[in-house]
Design a protein around this motif. Structure first.
Motif, PDB file in Angstrom:
ATOM      1  N   THR A   1    -106.013  58.731 -57.815  1.00  0.00           N
ATOM      2  CA  THR A   1    -106.930  59.326 -56.845  1.00  0.00           C
ATOM      3  C   THR A   1    -106.092  59.994 -55.757  1.00  0.00           C
ATOM      4  OG1 THR A   1    -107.007  57.373 -55.427  1.00  0.00           O
ATOM      5  CG2 THR A   1    -108.635  57.489 -57.231  1.00  0.00           C
ATOM      6  N   ALA A   2    -106.743  60.718 -54.864  1.00  0.00           N
ATOM      7  CA  ALA A   2    -106.018  61.332 -53.742  1.00  0.00           C
ATOM      8  C   ALA A   2    -105.281  60.258 -52.948  1.00  0.00           C
ATOM      9  CB  ALA A   2    -106.984  62.125 -52.863  1.00  0.00           C
ATOM     10  N   ASP A   3    -105.910  59.089 -52.762  1.00  0.00           N
ATOM     11  CA  ASP A   3    -105.263  58.002 -52.014  1.00  0.00           C
ATOM     12  C   ASP A   3    -104.020  57.479 -52.723  1.00  0.00           C
ATOM     13  OD1 ASP A   3    -107.142  58.118 -49.977  1.00  0.00           O
ATOM     14  OD2 ASP A   3    -108.269  56.364 -50.666  1.00  0.00           O
ATOM     15  N   SER A   4    -104.122  57.247 -54.039  1.00  0.00           N
ATOM     16  CA  SER A   4    -102.951  56.721 -54.756  1.00  0.00           C
ATOM     17  C   SER A   4    -101.831  57.755 -54.801  1.00  0.00           C
ATOM     18  CB  SER A   4    -103.332  56.255 -56.168  1.00  0.00           C
ATOM     19  OG  SER A   4    -103.683  57.333 -57.007  1.00  0.00           O
ATOM     20  N   GLU A   5    -102.182  59.029 -54.933  1.00  0.00           N
ATOM     21  CA  GLU A   5    -101.161  60.084 -54.935  1.00  0.00           C
ATOM     22  C   GLU A   5    -100.535  60.262 -53.554  1.00  0.00           C
ATOM     23  OE1 GLU A   5     -99.612  62.507 -57.377  1.00  0.00           O
ATOM     24  OE2 GLU A   5     -99.977  60.495 -58.140  1.00  0.00           O
TER      25      GLU A   5
ATOM     26  N   ASP B   1     -98.761  47.305 -64.820  1.00  0.00           N
ATOM     27  CA  ASP B   1     -98.098  47.609 -63.558  1.00  0.00           C
ATOM     28  C   ASP B   1     -98.746  48.807 -62.905  1.00  0.00           C
ATOM     29  OD1 ASP B   1     -96.022  46.594 -61.888  1.00  0.00           O
ATOM     30  OD2 ASP B   1     -94.731  46.498 -63.651  1.00  0.00           O
ATOM     31  N   GLY B   2     -98.436  48.967 -61.624  1.00  0.00           N
ATOM     32  CA  GLY B   2     -98.846  50.150 -60.881  1.00  0.00           C
ATOM     33  C   GLY B   2     -97.712  51.159 -60.886  1.00  0.00           C
ATOM     34  N   LEU B   3     -98.069  52.426 -60.765  1.00  0.00           N
ATOM     35  CA  LEU B   3     -97.079  53.497 -60.753  1.00  0.00           C
ATOM     36  C   LEU B   3     -97.023  54.142 -59.372  1.00  0.00           C
ATOM     37  CD1 LEU B   3     -98.062  55.207 -64.129  1.00  0.00           C
ATOM     38  CD2 LEU B   3     -96.239  53.538 -63.729  1.00  0.00           C
ATOM     39  N   LYS B   4     -95.833  54.512 -58.952  1.00  0.00           N
ATOM     40  CA  LYS B   4     -95.686  55.242 -57.693  1.00  0.00           C
ATOM     41  C   LYS B   4     -96.297  56.633 -57.858  1.00  0.00           C
ATOM     42  CE  LYS B   4     -91.747  52.769 -55.853  1.00  0.00           C
ATOM     43  NZ  LYS B   4     -90.427  52.889 -55.221  1.00  0.00           N
TER      44      LYS B   4
END
Length: 128
Positions: free
Chosen positions: A10-14, A44-47
Motif C-alpha cells: 500500500t502507499a503506507d507500506s511503500e 516475512d515482511g519486505l522493506k
C-alpha cells in the motif's frame, strides 16, 4: 499443496510506515495460530521497493533497475509460504487474518508448482 500468500503493498507500506503495535500483536497471534496448526513454512515482511532492485533479462543481457517501483498495488509488502490441503483451506486461513495494513489492503494466494505438475515433461530417470 503449498501456496504463497502475498500481502500486497500500500502507499503506507511503500512509504516505510511501520504498522501500529496492536496490529503487530494481532499478526503475531495469527502467525502463532498458523504455526500451531502446522500451516506456516515461512513468512516475512519486505522493506519498501525503494530499498530493492530488479534485474531485467533480454537474452544474454542483464540490466539493473533500482527501486522504487510504480504501481504500488502490484507490489508485495510481505509473504507467507503455507502447506494446506487445498485452496479452500488457504482462503479460510486468509479470511481469519487481521487486516495486514492500517487501511484497505489485499492478500493474494498463489499455488506453487510441485514436481508432479511436470510429470508429463520430465525425462525418465531425471531426479525430482
Amino acid at each position: 499443496m503449498r501456496v504463497m500468500v502475498l500481502v500486497k503493498a500500500t502507499a503506507d507500506s511503500e512509504a516505510g510506515l511501520m504498522p501500529p503495535g496492536d496490529l503487530l500483536e494481532a499478526m503475531g497471534r495469527f502467525n502463532t495460530e498458523l504455526a500451531e496448526a502446522g500451516i506456516i513454512l515461512a513468512g516475512d515482511g519486505l522493506k519498501p521497493s525503494a530499498n530493492g532492485c530488479r534485474v531485467a533479462f533480454n537474452g544474454a543481457d542483464r540490466s539493473v533497475i533500482d527501486g522504487p517501483f510504480a504501481a504500488t498495488s502490484e507490489l508485495v509488502a510481505g509473504f507467507w509460504l503455507w502447506q494446506v490441503k487445498d485452496m479452500e483451506e488457504a482462503v479460510a486461513w486468509v479470511k481469519r487474518c487481521p487486516n495486514p495494513m492500517p487501511g484497505p489492503s489485499e492478500i493474494e494466494i498463489r499455488p506453487l508448482y510441485e514436481m508432479e505438475d511436470f510429470a508429463e515433461i520430465m525425462v525418465p530417470g531425471t531426479p525430482a
